[in-house]
Design a protein around this motif. Sequence first.
Motif, short mmCIF file in Angstrom:
data_model
loop_
_atom_site.label_atom_id
_atom_site.label_comp_id
_atom_site.label_asym_id
_atom_site.label_seq_id
_atom_site.Cartn_x
_atom_site.Cartn_y
_atom_site.Cartn_z
N LEU A 49 0.86 -1.18 0.00
CA LEU A 49 0.00 0.00 0.00
C LEU A 49 0.89 1.23 0.00
CD1 LEU A 49 -2.51 -1.25 2.72
CD2 LEU A 49 -2.66 -1.51 0.23
N ILE A 50 0.80 2.01 -1.07
CA ILE A 50 1.66 3.17 -1.25
C ILE A 50 0.90 4.18 -2.10
CG2 ILE A 50 2.75 2.13 -3.29
CD1 ILE A 50 5.35 3.49 -2.51
N HIS A 51 1.16 5.43 -1.89
CA HIS A 51 0.52 6.47 -2.69
C HIS A 51 1.00 6.33 -4.13
CE1 HIS A 51 -0.61 10.38 -4.26
NE2 HIS A 51 -1.48 10.44 -3.25
N ARG A 52 0.09 6.46 -5.07
CA ARG A 52 0.43 6.24 -6.49
C ARG A 52 1.53 7.18 -6.98
NH1 ARG A 52 -1.87 10.14 -9.51
NH2 ARG A 52 -3.60 11.27 -8.59
N LEU A 53 1.62 8.38 -6.42
CA LEU A 53 2.65 9.32 -6.85
C LEU A 53 4.04 8.96 -6.31
CD1 LEU A 53 0.74 12.73 -6.59
CD2 LEU A 53 1.17 11.32 -8.63
N ASP A 54 4.09 8.01 -5.39
CA ASP A 54 5.37 7.58 -4.83
C ASP A 54 5.90 6.31 -5.50
OD1 ASP A 54 7.07 8.81 -3.08
OD2 ASP A 54 6.16 7.99 -1.28
N GLU A 55 5.14 5.73 -6.43
CA GLU A 55 5.54 4.47 -7.05
C GLU A 55 6.84 4.60 -7.85
OE1 GLU A 55 2.18 3.05 -9.26
OE2 GLU A 55 1.02 2.69 -7.43
N SER A 56 7.04 5.71 -8.54
CA SER A 56 8.26 5.86 -9.33
C SER A 56 9.49 5.94 -8.43
CB SER A 56 8.18 7.09 -10.24
OG SER A 56 8.05 8.27 -9.48
N THR A 57 9.35 6.59 -7.28
CA THR A 57 10.46 6.66 -6.32
C THR A 57 10.77 5.26 -5.79
OG1 THR A 57 9.66 8.84 -5.71
CG2 THR A 57 11.31 7.85 -4.27
N LEU A 58 9.74 4.48 -5.55
CA LEU A 58 9.92 3.11 -5.08
C LEU A 58 10.71 2.29 -6.10
CD1 LEU A 58 9.24 0.80 -3.06
CD2 LEU A 58 7.21 0.38 -4.45
N ARG A 59 10.35 2.40 -7.36
CA ARG A 59 11.07 1.66 -8.41
C ARG A 59 12.53 2.09 -8.49
NH1 ARG A 59 6.13 2.22 -10.83
NH2 ARG A 59 6.75 4.03 -12.06
N MET A 60 12.81 3.36 -8.35
CA MET A 60 14.19 3.85 -8.38
C MET A 60 14.97 3.34 -7.16
SD MET A 60 14.64 5.31 -11.17
CE MET A 60 16.28 5.92 -10.84
N GLY A 61 14.29 3.20 -6.04
CA GLY A 61 14.94 2.66 -4.84
C GLY A 61 15.43 1.24 -5.06
N LYS A 62 14.67 0.44 -5.76
CA LYS A 62 15.09 -0.94 -6.03
C LYS A 62 16.37 -0.94 -6.86
CE LYS A 62 13.42 -5.42 -7.54
NZ LYS A 62 12.32 -6.20 -8.04
N ILE A 63 16.43 -0.08 -7.84
CA ILE A 63 17.64 0.04 -8.67
C ILE A 63 18.81 0.54 -7.83
CG2 ILE A 63 18.67 1.28 -10.62
CD1 ILE A 63 15.77 1.31 -11.82
N SER A 64 18.59 1.57 -7.04
CA SER A 64 19.66 2.18 -6.22
C SER A 64 20.22 1.20 -5.21
CB SER A 64 19.13 3.41 -5.48
OG SER A 64 18.74 4.39 -6.40
#
Length: 99
Positions: free
Chosen positions: A81-96
């Motif tokens: 459960l995450i705010h939809r506008l935070d999903e791109s940051t989440l994906r970048m975190g996996k890469i980082s």
Amino acid sequence: MLSIQTFTFNPFAENTYILFDETRNAMVVDVGCYDRDEEKELSDFIENNKLNVKAIINTHSHLDHILGTYYVKDKYKVPLLIHRLDESTLRMGKISSQL
């Protein structure tokens, strides 16, 4: 009654929470576990207390709050459960976190 277990994980000293009640249903909030030892600490608590993880909640997707998100999501097969506008940051975190 709601119980809260707090863990302090990763080099940023981020707080991860497990919320659970007498039914043993649980939610994990801001999963910041960084390495295998921290993942084991979190999983051991869940297993030792016979908790049934129902979901992950990310309050926001700063790197220190998401390091263990995919670990918990994959291990317990639960929704995030995450705010939809935070999903791109989440994906970048996996890469980082893999650099």
